[in-house]
Design a protein around this motif. Structure first.
Motif, short mmCIF file in Angstrom:
data_model
loop_
_atom_site.label_atom_id
_atom_site.label_comp_id
_atom_site.label_asym_id
_atom_site.label_seq_id
_atom_site.Cartn_x
_atom_site.Cartn_y
_atom_site.Cartn_z
N GLU B 173 -39.11 0.92 -10.47
CA GLU B 173 -40.02 -0.23 -10.48
C GLU B 173 -41.39 0.15 -11.01
O GLU B 173 -42.08 -0.66 -11.62
N ARG B 175 -41.98 2.32 -13.31
CA ARG B 175 -41.98 2.60 -14.74
C ARG B 175 -42.37 1.37 -15.57
O ARG B 175 -42.96 1.51 -16.64
N ASN B 176 -42.03 0.19 -15.08
CA ASN B 176 -42.39 -1.02 -15.83
C ASN B 176 -43.91 -1.18 -15.95
O ASN B 176 -44.43 -1.24 -17.06
N LEU B 178 -46.18 1.05 -15.42
CA LEU B 178 -46.72 2.21 -16.13
C LEU B 178 -46.57 2.02 -17.63
O LEU B 178 -47.45 2.37 -18.41
N GLY B 179 -45.42 1.44 -18.02
CA GLY B 179 -45.17 1.18 -19.43
C GLY B 179 -46.21 0.24 -20.01
O GLY B 179 -46.72 0.46 -21.12
N VAL B 180 -46.54 -0.79 -19.24
CA VAL B 180 -47.52 -1.76 -19.74
C VAL B 180 -48.90 -1.11 -19.83
O VAL B 180 -49.61 -1.28 -20.83
N SER B 182 -49.57 2.01 -20.27
CA SER B 182 -49.60 2.97 -21.36
C SER B 182 -49.66 2.26 -22.72
O SER B 182 -50.37 2.70 -23.62
N ASN B 183 -48.95 1.13 -22.85
CA ASN B 183 -49.07 0.34 -24.09
C ASN B 183 -50.50 -0.14 -24.29
O ASN B 183 -51.04 -0.10 -25.39
N SER B 184 -51.08 -0.64 -23.19
CA SER B 184 -52.42 -1.21 -23.29
C SER B 184 -53.43 -0.16 -23.73
O SER B 184 -54.29 -0.41 -24.58
N TYR B 186 -52.80 2.55 -25.38
CA TYR B 186 -52.51 2.89 -26.77
C TYR B 186 -53.18 1.87 -27.70
O TYR B 186 -53.83 2.22 -28.69
N TYR B 187 -53.04 0.61 -27.33
CA TYR B 187 -53.61 -0.47 -28.15
C TYR B 187 -55.12 -0.33 -28.25
O TYR B 187 -55.70 -0.39 -29.33
N MET B 190 -56.20 2.43 -30.34
CA MET B 190 -55.87 2.18 -31.73
C MET B 190 -56.89 1.26 -32.39
O MET B 190 -57.34 1.51 -33.51
N ILE B 191 -57.26 0.19 -31.68
CA ILE B 191 -58.17 -0.76 -32.35
C ILE B 191 -59.63 -0.37 -32.20
O ILE B 191 -60.49 -0.90 -32.89
N THR B 214 -45.97 9.29 -14.63
CA THR B 214 -44.63 9.23 -15.21
C THR B 214 -43.84 10.47 -14.85
O THR B 214 -42.64 10.41 -14.55
#
Lengths: 255, 377
Positions: B173, B175-176, B178-180, B182-184, B186-187, B190-191, B214
């Motif tokens: 549970e 990981r979901n 954490l995934g968000v 980590s995406n955020s 990264y974003y 990046m920008i 993780t």
């Protein structure tokens, strides 16, 4: 591929789908998000996507079921699974169905981006056959399907003409001056991994050479005259396998 | 007078214990039947004989002399005088002697009544009993230890099972989200590549904390061993190279590797065993914060390959040794105490085992034993 890559992201966790969507868009891809299997399927039916990245565990329609449905519509579409659950039976099922890879959340975005980069690359094919007619007809078909094609009727020094990666070699088994097996071995010395599809009109006569060639990791052997669909399917398999490698999926031979 | 004598003799005869009546010179006046039977002495060569001369001087026993010549003259009576003697005719005997000095007024002489109880059988039985009770005690001890071990094992298994379920649920549970996250991150990175250094630092912090979380989740999930071992034939040396690539030690730790050149391939899950070796190397570095030596060796033994990690850290106390592979046991300030428990599980999943030797203050050696045999499952 000159047109922009279109990626479909499927996850019932909207934040997951949306963050990925934002990243892909910034990186210059045409990404779309769907928040359920049904919604994803509608989108696949409407528009042409180059790849689908889908969650495995979703209510109503799970990732594997979605993939099965997608294959009905667009069988060669590369599908990648993502999941938070490392021990799911769905993972095995998905890979058996032919998914490129299963990625664990949180995702390694850099890995995904290198996958998309590999997917964007023009697929190039080198046809090696001393029959110019064969080269031309097959070449034309492949060019029409978007491949970059190089035709080689004189195989001498062929290995030097190949690039380091991203190509598939279609190799005839019989030449006047040399043999397909000798050429294959020459290629293998320089490029141990480059996928090679053998073609021959002499199934019985060449049987021994073909067996030897498969041992030096020729991907497959097709017998002339062959169905173009069959040939294209082998190309898709190879493509998917190469893409899976980029995603860190170990090679699974399916044929 | 005659009556009294017959009365006495009938008593002597009736008693079912060897009895002797001696005169003051230790000559036999009379003996009962039981004496003759027990000691295989003939009546005709008894009466009037000196006790010591009986049966070819078999009765000339130093301890008997001591009793009759020293103790009785002084004490008049003596009970339970223990005497052991090897008789030619009847073998080794243990006897309890009871003696009485009797004064006969009629002729003013002394007599000695000597009762000889043969306790050999009883003694042997006692010894046997003692032996048995000791053995019994030992068996009880052994059984108790077995039971305690089994119970500890059970508790460990129970702990593992509960923890496994919890780990599976919570880990997945987590990981979901954490995934968000980590995406955020990264974003954002990046920008805003040119963002304020402080902002970039903070993003980096979030990133690395997500990674750490993780890893913890992965530990938990590995611990609940949700993934079956995907075994393949691989080179141990390759595993070791990979592990050392992932862990560059501090400058203070000197790492040496000694891998036998002709090692057979092992048949294990490369990723999982790689993770075990990771754990052992990490632990070794952590027990040597002030520096030291880590010697990694690999050798073949029968159908196994042994990979050992010898550190010069603080070692492990006897007390901690027992709990070493228990989940949630840790001596570190930071850590959940899953590393070795996970390692043990993973190695066992690949059909191997893990052993440890340690001397407090000198260091520890962990040895991973990996199978080479290909087993189809």
């Amino acid at each position: 591929m000159s047109e922009k890559l279109r990626i479909l992201i499927v996850d019932d966790d909207r934040r997951m789908a949306n963050t990925l969507l934002d990243i892909f868009k910034v990186k210059g891809y045409l990404a779309e998000a769907a928040y359920s299997g049904a919604e994803a399927l509608e989108k696949v039916e409407e528009g042409h996507f180059h790849s689908v990245l889908t969650d495995l565990k979703m209510p109503e329609m799970n990732g594997v079921d979605l993939y099965r449905a997608i294959k009905e519509i667009q069988p060669e579409l590369p599908v990648v699974f993502m999941t938070a659950y490392s021990a799911d039976d769905l993972i095995k099922e998905g890979l058996e169905e032919g998914a490129l890879a299963v990625l664990t959340k949180p995702l390694e975005i850099d890995l995904l981006l290198s996958f998309l980069a590999a997917l964007s690359k023009e697929r190039s094919i080198v046809i090696v056959d001393d029959d110019p007619q064969f080269c031309k007809t097959l070449g034309d078909i492949l060019r029409a399907r978007g491949f970059a094609v190089t035709e080689v009727t004189y195989p001498a020094g062929l290995a030097n003409k190949l690039g380091p990666d991203g190509q598939v070699v279609v190799l005839d088994m019989k030449f006047n001056s040399t043999s397909g097996l000798a050429i294959l071995k020459e290629i293998r010395e320089q490029y141990p991994q480059v996928p090679v599809i053998l073609v021959t009109g002499y199934r019985e006569e060449m049987a021994q050479a073909i067996e030897a060639a498969l041992k030096v990791k020729a991907y497959a052997c097709l017998y002339k005259p062959f169905q173009i669909e069959e040939f294209l399917q082998v190309l898709t398999e190879i493509h998917h396998r190469e893409l899976g490698k980029v995603l860190g999926q170990f090679t699974r031979k399916r044929r | 007078m005659q009556e009294a004598r017959e009365y006495a003799e009938s008593i002597v005869e009736t008693v079912r214990q060897p009895l002797l009546v001696l005169d003051a010179d230790l000559r036999v006046i009379s003996a009962n039947r039981c004496f003759y039977q027990t000691f295989k002495v003939r009546p005709e060569e008894t009466s009037g004989q000196l006790l010591y001369d009986l049966s070819n001087r078999q009765w000339d026993i130093p301890k008997l002399r001591e009793l009759l010549e020293e103790i009785i003259p002084e004490n008049a009576a003596f009970d339970d005088y223990e005497m052991e003697h090897e008789f030619e005719t009847i073998g080794r005997r243990i006897m309890h002697l009871n003696a009485r000095r009797i004064y006969r007024e009629t002729n003013e002489t002394q007599m000695i009544l000597l009762a000889i109880e043969d306790v050999s059988e009883r003694k042997r039985a006692e010894e046997k009993l003692k032996d048995h009770s000791e053995r019994l005690e030992e068996m009880v001890k052994e059984r108790t230890k077995e039971l305690r071990d089994a119970q500890e094992q059970l508790v460990r298994k129970e702990k593992l099972a509960v923890l496994g379920q919890l780990a599976g649920g919570v880990g997945h549970e987590l990981r979901n989200p954490l995934g968000v996250i980590s995406n955020s991150v990264y974003y954002l990175k990046m920008i805003h590549p040119d963002a304020d250094k402080k902002i970039l630092d903070y993003l980096e912090t979030i990133s690395s904390e997500v990674n750490r979380s993780t890893e913890i989740v992965s530990d938990l999930l590995n611990f609940s061993r949700t993934k079956p071992a995907a075994k393949e034939r691989i080179e141990v040396s390759e595993l070791i190279v990979q592990v050392l690539k992932r862990h560059s030690p501090s400058e203070k730790v000197e790492v040496t590797t000694q891998v036998a050149s002709d090692l057979p391939l092992v048949f294990v899950d490369a990723r999982q065993i790689g993770q075990v070796l990771d754990n052992l190397v990490t632990n070794a570095y952590q027990v040597m914060p002030e520096g030291g030596k880590l010697a990694i060796k690999a050798k073949a033994e029968e159908d196994k390959v042994l990979v050992s990690f010898m550190d010069t850290g603080c070692g492990i106390s006897q007390e901690n040794m027992r709990k070493l592979f228990e989940p949630l046991f840790t001596t570190k300030a930071r850590g959940m105490g899953l590393g070795l428990a996970v390692s043990k599980n993973l190695v066992e999943a690949s059909g191997g085992s893990i052993e440890v030797e340690s001397e407090e203050g000198k260091g520890s050696t962990f040895t991973v034993i990996l199978p080479t045999k290909v087993v189809q499952e």
